[in-house]
Design a protein around this motif. Structure first.
Motif, PDB file in Angstrom:
ATOM      1  N   LEU A 410      61.516   9.751 -20.222  1.00 47.51           N
ATOM      2  CA  LEU A 410      61.621   9.829 -18.756  1.00 47.51           C
ATOM      3  C   LEU A 410      61.872  11.291 -18.402  1.00 47.51           C
ATOM      4  CD1 LEU A 410      63.694   6.597 -17.956  1.00 47.51           C
ATOM      5  CD2 LEU A 410      61.196   6.895 -17.995  1.00 47.51           C
ATOM      6  N   SER A 411      61.610  11.622 -17.141  1.00 41.29           N
ATOM      7  CA  SER A 411      61.641  13.035 -16.757  1.00 41.29           C
ATOM      8  C   SER A 411      63.055  13.506 -16.411  1.00 41.29           C
ATOM      9  CB  SER A 411      60.752  13.225 -15.525  1.00 41.29           C
ATOM     10  OG  SER A 411      61.388  12.605 -14.417  1.00 41.29           O
ATOM     11  N   THR A 412      63.166  14.803 -16.187  1.00 37.49           N
ATOM     12  CA  THR A 412      64.424  15.368 -15.723  1.00 37.49           C
ATOM     13  C   THR A 412      64.755  14.856 -14.320  1.00 37.49           C
ATOM     14  OG1 THR A 412      63.756  17.310 -16.949  1.00 37.49           O
ATOM     15  CG2 THR A 412      65.631  17.549 -15.501  1.00 37.49           C
ATOM     16  N   ASP A 413      63.713  14.559 -13.562  1.00 34.75           N
ATOM     17  CA  ASP A 413      63.911  14.019 -12.218  1.00 34.75           C
ATOM     18  C   ASP A 413      64.666  12.689 -12.266  1.00 34.75           C
ATOM     19  OD1 ASP A 413      63.267  13.959  -9.290  1.00 34.75           O
ATOM     20  OD2 ASP A 413      62.187  12.141  -9.897  1.00 34.75           O
ATOM     21  N   TYR A 414      64.454  11.922 -13.337  1.00 36.05           N
ATOM     22  CA  TYR A 414      65.194  10.668 -13.538  1.00 36.05           C
ATOM     23  C   TYR A 414      66.703  10.955 -13.626  1.00 36.05           C
ATOM     24  CZ  TYR A 414      67.354   7.242 -16.755  1.00 36.05           C
ATOM     25  OH  TYR A 414      68.220   6.373 -17.384  1.00 36.05           O
ATOM     26  N   VAL A 415      67.063  11.977 -14.423  1.00 32.17           N
ATOM     27  CA  VAL A 415      68.482  12.335 -14.567  1.00 32.17           C
ATOM     28  C   VAL A 415      69.035  12.776 -13.210  1.00 32.17           C
ATOM     29  CG1 VAL A 415      70.126  13.865 -15.723  1.00 32.17           C
ATOM     30  CG2 VAL A 415      68.143  12.985 -16.975  1.00 32.17           C
ATOM     31  N   PHE A 416      68.243  13.559 -12.511  1.00 29.52           N
ATOM     32  CA  PHE A 416      68.653  14.052 -11.194  1.00 29.52           C
ATOM     33  C   PHE A 416      68.931  12.883 -10.250  1.00 29.52           C
ATOM     34  CE2 PHE A 416      67.804  15.483  -6.907  1.00 29.52           C
ATOM     35  CZ  PHE A 416      68.446  16.715  -6.844  1.00 29.52           C
ATOM     36  N   ALA A 461      70.024  19.237 -14.874  1.00 30.54           N
ATOM     37  CA  ALA A 461      69.818  18.281 -13.784  1.00 30.54           C
ATOM     38  C   ALA A 461      71.131  17.610 -13.403  1.00 30.54           C
ATOM     39  CB  ALA A 461      68.791  17.229 -14.195  1.00 30.54           C
ATOM     40  N   ALA A 462      71.866  17.129 -14.416  1.00 29.45           N
ATOM     41  CA  ALA A 462      73.107  16.394 -14.144  1.00 29.45           C
ATOM     42  C   ALA A 462      74.151  17.302 -13.499  1.00 29.45           C
ATOM     43  CB  ALA A 462      73.643  15.790 -15.436  1.00 29.45           C
ATOM     44  N   LEU A 463      74.342  18.486 -14.076  1.00 28.18           N
ATOM     45  CA  LEU A 463      75.365  19.386 -13.533  1.00 28.18           C
ATOM     46  C   LEU A 463      74.887  20.035 -12.247  1.00 28.18           C
ATOM     47  CD1 LEU A 463      76.701  21.090 -16.805  1.00 28.18           C
ATOM     48  CD2 LEU A 463      77.753  19.219 -15.522  1.00 28.18           C
ATOM     49  N   GLY A 464      73.579  20.289 -12.165  1.00 28.31           N
ATOM     50  CA  GLY A 464      73.025  20.950 -10.986  1.00 28.31           C
ATOM     51  C   GLY A 464      73.179  20.120  -9.727  1.00 28.31           C
ATOM     52  N   VAL A 465      73.102  18.799  -9.858  1.00 24.19           N
ATOM     53  CA  VAL A 465      73.223  17.949  -8.677  1.00 24.19           C
ATOM     54  C   VAL A 465      74.689  17.672  -8.348  1.00 24.19           C
ATOM     55  CG1 VAL A 465      73.065  15.686  -9.795  1.00 24.19           C
ATOM     56  CG2 VAL A 465      72.142  15.964  -7.511  1.00 24.19           C
ATOM     57  N   GLY A 466      75.600  18.127  -9.217  1.00 29.96           N
ATOM     58  CA  GLY A 466      77.010  18.055  -8.848  1.00 29.96           C
ATOM     59  C   GLY A 466      77.888  17.174  -9.700  1.00 29.96           C
TER      60      GLY A 466
END
Ligand SMILES: [Zn+2]
Length: 498
Positions: A410-416, A461-466
């Motif tokens: 699955l993509s990084t967008d999924y993690v986001f 992705a995980a840390l970037g979204v907060g």
């Protein structure tokens, strides 16, 4: 309340490597500094035994800036406590052989006074002699300012003394390998176990995980498990669950009849025999005739929540400052019914933190397996690509095709998206969301494997979204060192941006 750091567009910019500085350097008083976030890793006793405690801690700090250890202190599963799964390539560290004699249990020292109210007494893991992973690792970790969280799993084996007294019973009244959370012997074992850890050791938290669901989802095979659960072996129908069902006003006999009918439906759909009105309509006909199917599923889910609450209360009574939280099974990303049962807002009433599994690399293979399983029962009217389109729509995901995802993950967008959704789910509480990121969880031959870049993007992705932290999963002993460094690269990049 947690503030989300980046919107999706900003995130896509940094993950693409463009405009990273601009997106992340914007003043944002709501964003916690990366240096204060929890960077965790799951690690079992075997790694310290094989590689030496100081050496392992050096590697984790240097490569991935780990500041919190999730020690696999209790499980009978090799998945989080053993070495690499036999047949999968051994990673580039640790003992270069498989632990074919893995047993599992309590990898610390059980203190008998906490197990007076349970028939389950002998759980000390025999794997490493007298080695006590908490006694060994705690002082070394504290010296470095690293935290230690006990990581416990709802996985047992059926050859333990008295275990039959705690086991669930299936639709036909046979004992299952799983334990019943409504059985006082199991409930008291769990509360005794966490009280033991909280009082006997100077720990920084407790995380328990139960990768199971109720009889309705199991009967439908609505998971990524291979093979899916046999609809005759769904649980639990033990006397404790029966009397709890009765107290709720559920007819146990109607529930049982409903599950027998559901078993017939599932067996016939798996043989590919379409009902006159189609699979989906036939399922609904059954559910409307036997609403006890849904009531029994919710009885299971509520019983799990009560177990969370009982563990929480026990630890808070013993040592109020010790944080308590849960590992939420990956099925949360695949099965919308299971997702409905994981009400993060409700869970936040007895959760200091929640690890939401969002393993994107192995997630592709697992999403496809879910489509195969649920696509041969409840959704058998749909083609596999059609089922995935439906699933992505109802789960709020935008991922690749059925044929692609096992090979791409699955993509990084999924993690986001999963991180954002989880953060919003607990936004009215103080509960922390720590996304679980996969590093080298085994996948089938020819399927997607982690790379340093893919791990880096997932952590970003995980840390970037907060997210206020991440948990690198599922165990150090299966991770390749370069991929572990990928996680560290993400953290170093975020730190350099302030
Ligand atoms: Zn039961």
């Amino acid at each position: 309340m947690l503030k989300l750091d980046l919107n999706r567009r900003e995130f896509l910019k940094i993950s693409a490597g463009a405009g990273a500085g601009a997106a992340l350097a914007m003043p944002d008083p709501g964003r916690a500094a990366v240096s204060s976030r929890m960077i965790g890793i799951q690690v079992g006793a075997v790694s310290f035994v094989d590689e030496g405690t100081e050496k392992v801690l050096d590697v984790l700090q240097e490569r991935a800036s780990v500041n919190t250890l999730f020690l696999a202190v209790f499980t009978y599963g090799r998945g989080i406590a053993g070495r690499q799964i036999p047949g999968q390539p051994l990673p580039d560290h640790g003992k270069q052989e498989y632990d074919l004699n893995f047993h599992g249990g309590n990898f610390a020292t059980p203190h008998p006074q906490y197990y007076k109210n349970t028939a389950l007494q002998e759980t000390r893991a025999p794997d490493h002699g007298d080695f006590d992973v908490l006694a060994e690792v705690l002082p070394a970790a504290k010296k470095r300012g690293m935290k230690v969280i006990c990581w416990l799993e709802d996985v047992f084996r059926n050859d333990l003394p008295n275990i039959e007294k705690l086991q669930e019973q299936d639709l036909y009244g046979r004992n299952a390998d799983t334990l019943c959370v409504n059985n006082p012997d199991y409930r008291n074992f769990l509360t005794g176990l966490v009280e033991d850890y909280a009082r006997s050791y100077d720990i920084d938290g407790i995380m328990w995980g139960s990768e199971r669901q109720g009889a309705l989802c199991d009967s439908l095979g609505a998971t990524h498990d291979t093979p899916p659960v046999d609809p005759a072996k769904v649980t639990c129908f033990c006397r404790f669950c029966q009397s709890k069902g009765k107290e709720r006003g559920i007819s146990v006999e109607r529930a049982r009849q409903g599950f027998l009918e559901l078993e017939k439906f599932v067996r016939s759909t798996r043989r590919g025999k379409p009902p006159v009105d189609g699979y989906y309509v036939q399922f609904w006909r059954l559910l409307l005739r036997y609403p006890e199917l849904a009531a029994w599923e919710m009885l299971w889910t509520d019983s799990l929540r009560e177990t969370y609450a009982a563990i929480y209360k026990t630890v808070k009574t013993a040592k109020p400052a010790v944080p308590v939280g849960w590992h939420i099974w990956h099925n949360n990303s695949f099965n919308p019914i299971y997702r409905a049962e994981q009400d993060l807002n409700e869970l936040s009433n007895y959760s200091d933190f929640i690890k939401v599994v969002m393993y994107n690399n192995c997630g592709g293979e697992r999403m496809a397996l879910y489509a195969e399983n649920a696509g041969s029962t409840l959704y058998a009217d749909l083609s596999k690509p059609g089922l995935l389109d439906f699933n992505y729509a109802v789960m709020g995901l935008k991922e690749g095709s059925y044929d692609q995802i096992p090979h791409t993950g699955l993509s990084t967008d999924y993690v986001f998206r999963e991180t954002k959704r989880a953060l919003e789910g607990v936004a009215s509480s103080n509960t922390l969301i720590w996304p679980g990121i996969d590093i080298d969880i085994p996948t089938g031959p020819g399927n997607s494997k982690c790379t340093p870049q893919s791990v880096k993007r997932a952590v970003l992705a995980a840390l970037g979204v907060g997210a206020p932290g991440v948990i690198l999963s599922r165990k150090y002993s299966e991770m390749r060192l370069a991929n572990l460094s990928g996680a560290g690269d993400a953290i170093r990049q975020l730190k350099s941006l302030g």
